[in-house]
Design an enzyme around this catalytic site. Structure first.
Site, PDB file in Angstrom:
ATOM      1  N   GLU A 107       7.867  -0.119   1.342  1.00 51.14           N
ATOM      2  CA  GLU A 107       8.153  -1.272   2.195  1.00 51.14           C
ATOM      3  C   GLU A 107       8.288  -0.889   3.668  1.00 51.14           C
ATOM      4  O   GLU A 107       7.953  -1.675   4.541  1.00 51.14           O
ATOM      5  CB  GLU A 107       9.431  -1.968   1.722  1.00 51.14           C
ATOM      6  CG  GLU A 107       9.259  -2.770   0.446  1.00 51.14           C
ATOM      7  CD  GLU A 107       8.242  -3.890   0.612  1.00 51.14           C
ATOM      8  OE1 GLU A 107       8.302  -4.628   1.609  1.00 51.14           O
ATOM      9  OE2 GLU A 107       7.393  -4.039  -0.284  1.00 51.14           O
ATOM     10  N   ALA A 109       6.532   0.969   5.365  1.00 48.33           N
ATOM     11  CA  ALA A 109       5.212   1.063   5.994  1.00 48.33           C
ATOM     12  C   ALA A 109       4.555  -0.298   6.198  1.00 48.33           C
ATOM     13  O   ALA A 109       3.505  -0.386   6.828  1.00 48.33           O
ATOM     14  CB  ALA A 109       4.297   1.954   5.157  1.00 48.33           C
ATOM     15  N   GLY A 140       1.465  -1.839  -4.058  1.00 49.14           N
ATOM     16  CA  GLY A 140       1.506  -3.164  -3.470  1.00 49.14           C
ATOM     17  C   GLY A 140       1.655  -3.167  -1.963  1.00 49.14           C
ATOM     18  O   GLY A 140       1.036  -3.974  -1.266  1.00 49.14           O
ATOM     19  N   VAL A 142       0.667  -0.896   0.248  1.00 49.16           N
ATOM     20  CA  VAL A 142      -0.588  -0.501   0.887  1.00 49.16           C
ATOM     21  C   VAL A 142      -1.628  -1.612   0.760  1.00 49.16           C
ATOM     22  O   VAL A 142      -2.384  -1.900   1.703  1.00 49.16           O
ATOM     23  CB  VAL A 142      -1.099   0.825   0.291  1.00 49.16           C
ATOM     24  CG1 VAL A 142      -2.512   1.131   0.764  1.00 49.16           C
ATOM     25  CG2 VAL A 142      -0.162   1.962   0.666  1.00 49.16           C
ATOM     26  N   LYS A 177      -2.488 -13.226  -1.129  1.00 45.98           N
ATOM     27  CA  LYS A 177      -1.610 -13.097   0.028  1.00 45.98           C
ATOM     28  C   LYS A 177      -1.595 -11.653   0.536  1.00 45.98           C
ATOM     29  O   LYS A 177      -1.611 -10.711  -0.252  1.00 45.98           O
ATOM     30  CB  LYS A 177      -0.187 -13.530  -0.343  1.00 45.98           C
ATOM     31  CG  LYS A 177      -0.076 -15.018  -0.644  1.00 45.98           C
ATOM     32  CD  LYS A 177       1.356 -15.493  -0.734  1.00 45.98           C
ATOM     33  CE  LYS A 177       2.068 -14.961  -1.941  1.00 45.98           C
ATOM     34  NZ  LYS A 177       3.410 -15.584  -2.114  1.00 45.98           N
ATOM     35  N   PHE A 204      -4.112   5.723 -13.118  1.00 43.91           N
ATOM     36  CA  PHE A 204      -3.098   6.065 -12.117  1.00 43.91           C
ATOM     37  C   PHE A 204      -1.692   6.140 -12.711  1.00 43.91           C
ATOM     38  O   PHE A 204      -0.798   6.741 -12.118  1.00 43.91           O
ATOM     39  CB  PHE A 204      -3.114   5.038 -10.985  1.00 43.91           C
ATOM     40  CG  PHE A 204      -4.426   4.947 -10.262  1.00 43.91           C
ATOM     41  CD1 PHE A 204      -4.789   5.898  -9.324  1.00 43.91           C
ATOM     42  CD2 PHE A 204      -5.314   3.916 -10.527  1.00 43.91           C
ATOM     43  CE1 PHE A 204      -5.998   5.819  -8.655  1.00 43.91           C
ATOM     44  CE2 PHE A 204      -6.524   3.816  -9.862  1.00 43.91           C
ATOM     45  CZ  PHE A 204      -6.869   4.779  -8.928  1.00 43.91           C
TER      46      PHE A 204
END
Length: 396
Positions: A107, A109, A140, A142, A177, A204
């Site tokens: 968050e 970033a 999420g 990034v 979004k 991943f």
């Protein structure tokens, strides 16, 4: 004297109808005109599984741009060391030269500073407006900040999402979004900007830290409690397992993932641009902001605590049976999610609810579970109810 012209312009994302009506009006000797422009949001994108990722995943990543060609890849620093060379090699095998840029995750970033740095990377790369779709690989945060940058650059360039966390797999991969945080407020700045495509892979998850995996299950729990009772039953079974990672050979894990993505698509697709502000998927997002931004919980952990607070309020109102409340809390615990509220000023949670009123068109529209897999919306939640629920989750 009257004239009428109707023109249609169709793009990949929008259809514009422009109707021109010219009407001669005697007003101080001048003729006045009026125009009506109708903008319909249209378009679509595919969400596809690709396991193992590069058995056919690379072909899915390059199909929307020029081949031979080149691509700019924004990659979450959390997976960069493991995946950067793998991506570069496999794209090269498909005649695509990849330039990979490391992007900070989390968050912290999700800021305008990071968004503008990514815009600069696109400018330096010389990103083609239509033929070199950006590829975004990450969690999420990034996906959010990179998608926002893509929506700003040249008023929008195509981009492909490759989620690398469980939470992003079932949440950020589906909606349209994008956004960044402003101060302690999540996603205050952003846009509705759909990707060109989403490629899903469980590969991943092999290196996903346990806490991050549990956080992702918090987002699935939200969907199950508010929208899908059958999904909740699957989570009950899964919460009894001692080893949880949704590995490729894990059949129940695969069913949960497919059900969660399907449920999210069904909930979001009719209302992608949020014209309707009564949204079942908003459960878990009323009180969660300060739990994440101040108390230090992961996003899915904060969402899960929000769901539990909402369930306590609902049970105290007589809308939810106490046995269902207990089952929600027990299942959350079994999934490795917190069930005891961290130390935080109750006033901050109430302020979060007030901020949601601004976000939801001036009404609370607070979703409360009325059973496993269904919810209602209330507009009369009071401070005392929330504080009582906070005490309940601190004492039990």
């Amino acid at each position: 004297m009257r004239g009428k012209i109707r023109m249609k312009y169709v793009s990949k994302v929008r259809t514009f109808w422009i109707t021109s009506n010219s009407v001669q009006v005697k007003r101080r000797g001048k003729m006045t005109y009026s125009w009506h422009v109708k903008v319909d949001q249209v378009g679509s994108f595919d969400i596809v599984e690709s396991d193992p990722l590069f058995s056919d995943g690379a072909s899915k990543l390059v199909r929307y741009g020029r081949v031979p060609g080149r691509r700019l890849v924004f990659m979450d620093e959390a997976v960069y060391n493991v995946w950067a060379e793998v991506f570069k090699k496999n794209l090269a095998d498909h005649q695509v030269d990849a330039t990979i840029v490391k992007v900070p995750g989390g968050e912290a970033a999700k800021s305008m500073d990071v968004a503008l740095k990514l815009v600069r990377e696109m400018r330096v790369f010389g990103l083609d407006r239509r033929h070199d779709p950006l590829i975004v690989v990450g969690g999420g945060a990034v996906l959010d900040v990179s998608g926002f940058s893509a929506s700003m650059y040249r008023r929008g360039v195509p981009y492909i999402r490759v989620p690398t966390t469980l939470l992003a797999y079932v949440d950020a991969s589906v909606g349209i979004k994008t956004g960044v945080n402003y101060g302690i407020e999540k996603n205050l700045l952003g846009s509705f900007y759909p990707p060109t495509s989403v490629v899903l892979s469980r590969a991943f998850f092999d290196t996903l830290p346990t806490r991050e995996f549990s956080s992702g299950q918090g987002e699935i729990l939200k969907l199950a409690v508010g929208c899908d009772g059958e999904l909740f039953d699957m989570l009950i079974d899964y919460s009894a397992r001692t080893f949880q990672n949704f590995a490729l050979e894990d059949k129940l894990g695969g069913r949960i993932l497919n059900r969660a993505v399907t449920t999210m698509v069904e909930e979001l697709q009719p209302n992608l641009f949020e014209q309707n502000l009564y949204r079942s998927v908003d459960m878990g997002h009323t009180f969660s902001q300060p739990l994440e931004m101040i108390a230090g919980l992961r996003h899915g952990e904060a969402v899960s605590m929000d769901v539990q607070l909402s369930a306590v309020i609902s049970a105290e109102r007589g809308l939810l049976k106490h046995r269902d409340l207990n089952q929600i809390i027990t299942t959350a615990a079994g999934l490795g999610l917190p069930t005891r509220l961290p130390e935080i000023e109750p006033e901050l949670l109430w302020r979060s609810q007030l901020e949601r009123v601004e976000h939801r068109g001036g009404e609370q529209h607070t979703p409360l579970p009325t059973g496993i897999g269904r919810c209602t919306f209330v507009d009369d939640l009071c401070q005392e109810e929330l504080y009582d629920a906070i005490n309940y989750l601190r004492q039990n």
